[in-house]
Design a protein around this motif. Sequence first.
Motif, PDB file in Angstrom:
ATOM      1  N   ASN A  28      46.957  -1.417  42.928  1.00 22.59           N
ATOM      2  CA  ASN A  28      46.698  -1.557  44.363  1.00 22.59           C
ATOM      3  C   ASN A  28      47.564  -2.630  45.020  1.00 22.59           C
ATOM      4  O   ASN A  28      47.076  -3.533  45.681  1.00 22.59           O
ATOM      5  CB  ASN A  28      45.205  -1.817  44.629  1.00 22.59           C
ATOM      6  N   ASN A  29      48.866  -2.510  44.815  1.00 20.10           N
ATOM      7  CA  ASN A  29      49.858  -3.341  45.487  1.00 20.10           C
ATOM      8  C   ASN A  29      50.846  -2.400  46.173  1.00 20.10           C
ATOM      9  O   ASN A  29      50.511  -1.250  46.441  1.00 20.10           O
ATOM     10  CB  ASN A  29      50.557  -4.249  44.465  1.00 20.10           C
ATOM     11  N   TYR A  51      47.987   1.717  38.834  1.00 21.82           N
ATOM     12  CA  TYR A  51      47.586   2.702  39.842  1.00 21.82           C
ATOM     13  C   TYR A  51      47.609   2.119  41.251  1.00 21.82           C
ATOM     14  O   TYR A  51      47.561   0.908  41.443  1.00 21.82           O
ATOM     15  CB  TYR A  51      46.216   3.296  39.514  1.00 21.82           C
ATOM     16  N   GLY A  52      47.759   3.014  42.212  1.00 24.13           N
ATOM     17  CA  GLY A  52      47.708   2.614  43.614  1.00 24.13           C
ATOM     18  C   GLY A  52      48.937   1.857  44.084  1.00 24.13           C
ATOM     19  O   GLY A  52      48.825   0.923  44.874  1.00 24.13           O
ATOM     20  N   ASN A  53      50.103   2.257  43.630  1.00 21.02           N
ATOM     21  CA  ASN A  53      51.363   1.642  44.038  1.00 21.02           C
ATOM     22  C   ASN A  53      52.306   2.739  44.529  1.00 21.02           C
ATOM     23  O   ASN A  53      51.849   3.793  44.943  1.00 21.02           O
ATOM     24  CB  ASN A  53      51.974   0.871  42.861  1.00 21.02           C
ATOM     25  N   GLY A  54      53.590   2.503  44.438  1.00 19.85           N
ATOM     26  CA  GLY A  54      54.579   3.497  44.857  1.00 19.85           C
ATOM     27  C   GLY A  54      55.541   3.831  43.732  1.00 19.85           C
ATOM     28  O   GLY A  54      56.718   4.085  44.001  1.00 19.85           O
ATOM     29  N   PHE A  55      55.056   3.794  42.490  1.00 18.43           N
ATOM     30  CA  PHE A  55      55.933   4.117  41.362  1.00 18.43           C
ATOM     31  C   PHE A  55      56.375   5.570  41.442  1.00 18.43           C
ATOM     32  O   PHE A  55      55.630   6.437  41.882  1.00 18.43           O
ATOM     33  CB  PHE A  55      55.230   3.871  40.023  1.00 18.43           C
ATOM     34  N   ASN A  56      57.605   5.835  40.997  1.00 16.69           N
ATOM     35  CA  ASN A  56      58.130   7.196  40.969  1.00 16.69           C
ATOM     36  C   ASN A  56      58.807   7.428  39.622  1.00 16.69           C
ATOM     37  O   ASN A  56      58.778   6.563  38.754  1.00 16.69           O
ATOM     38  CB  ASN A  56      59.086   7.435  42.139  1.00 16.69           C
ATOM     39  N   GLY A  57      59.402   8.560  39.466  1.00 22.69           N
ATOM     40  CA  GLY A  57      60.044   8.890  38.200  1.00 22.69           C
ATOM     41  C   GLY A  57      59.039   9.405  37.188  1.00 22.69           C
ATOM     42  O   GLY A  57      57.972   9.896  37.552  1.00 22.69           O
ATOM     43  N   THR A  58      59.370   9.276  35.932  1.00 18.48           N
ATOM     44  CA  THR A  58      58.508   9.783  34.866  1.00 18.48           C
ATOM     45  C   THR A  58      57.891   8.628  34.079  1.00 18.48           C
ATOM     46  O   THR A  58      58.315   7.484  34.195  1.00 18.48           O
ATOM     47  CB  THR A  58      59.306  10.676  33.900  1.00 18.48           C
ATOM     48  N   ILE A  59      56.916   8.966  33.261  1.00 20.04           N
ATOM     49  CA  ILE A  59      56.327   7.975  32.358  1.00 20.04           C
ATOM     50  C   ILE A  59      57.300   7.771  31.203  1.00 20.04           C
ATOM     51  O   ILE A  59      57.662   8.736  30.535  1.00 20.04           O
ATOM     52  CB  ILE A  59      54.964   8.457  31.819  1.00 20.04           C
ATOM     53  N   ASN A  76      47.553   7.692  41.538  1.00 22.61           N
ATOM     54  CA  ASN A  76      47.880   7.291  42.913  1.00 22.61           C
ATOM     55  C   ASN A  76      49.251   6.625  43.027  1.00 22.61           C
ATOM     56  O   ASN A  76      49.410   5.588  43.659  1.00 22.61           O
ATOM     57  CB  ASN A  76      46.780   6.408  43.513  1.00 22.61           C
ATOM     58  N   ASN A  77      50.223   7.228  42.388  1.00 19.25           N
ATOM     59  CA  ASN A  77      51.634   6.906  42.502  1.00 19.25           C
ATOM     60  C   ASN A  77      52.359   8.229  42.743  1.00 19.25           C
ATOM     61  O   ASN A  77      51.709   9.255  42.926  1.00 19.25           O
ATOM     62  CB  ASN A  77      52.140   6.236  41.204  1.00 19.25           C
ATOM     63  N   THR A  78      53.660   8.226  42.725  1.00 18.73           N
ATOM     64  CA  THR A  78      54.395   9.486  42.862  1.00 18.73           C
ATOM     65  C   THR A  78      55.162   9.785  41.571  1.00 18.73           C
ATOM     66  O   THR A  78      56.302  10.212  41.604  1.00 18.73           O
ATOM     67  CB  THR A  78      55.342   9.458  44.069  1.00 18.73           C
TER      68      THR A  78
END
Length: 87
Positions: A28-29, A51-59, A76-78
């Motif tokens: 949540n940042n 969770y709750g950020n704006g991370f993208n790409g793959t794990i 809750n990321n992309t």
Amino acid sequence: DLENKGLRGTIPSEVGMMPNLQLLRLNNNSITGTVPTEVGMLSSLQQLQLYGNGFNGTIPTEVGMLSNLQYLLLNNNTITGLIPSEV
């Protein structure tokens, strides 16, 4: 804990230089970018909560090297793609 602190930016690759880290809770940042592969070097990590950020790409598959990991929360990321079989 650094959750709900309004943090921005990315997780630096230097995060891998903390092998004794047990909890990484940045949820949540406003953190963006990809989850760095160096997370796989956190051999003592038990909780990875992003969770709750704006991370993208793959794990990153390196997450599968975290033998002590009990909680992996990335919702809750992309983040895209499949969960790596290593995880």
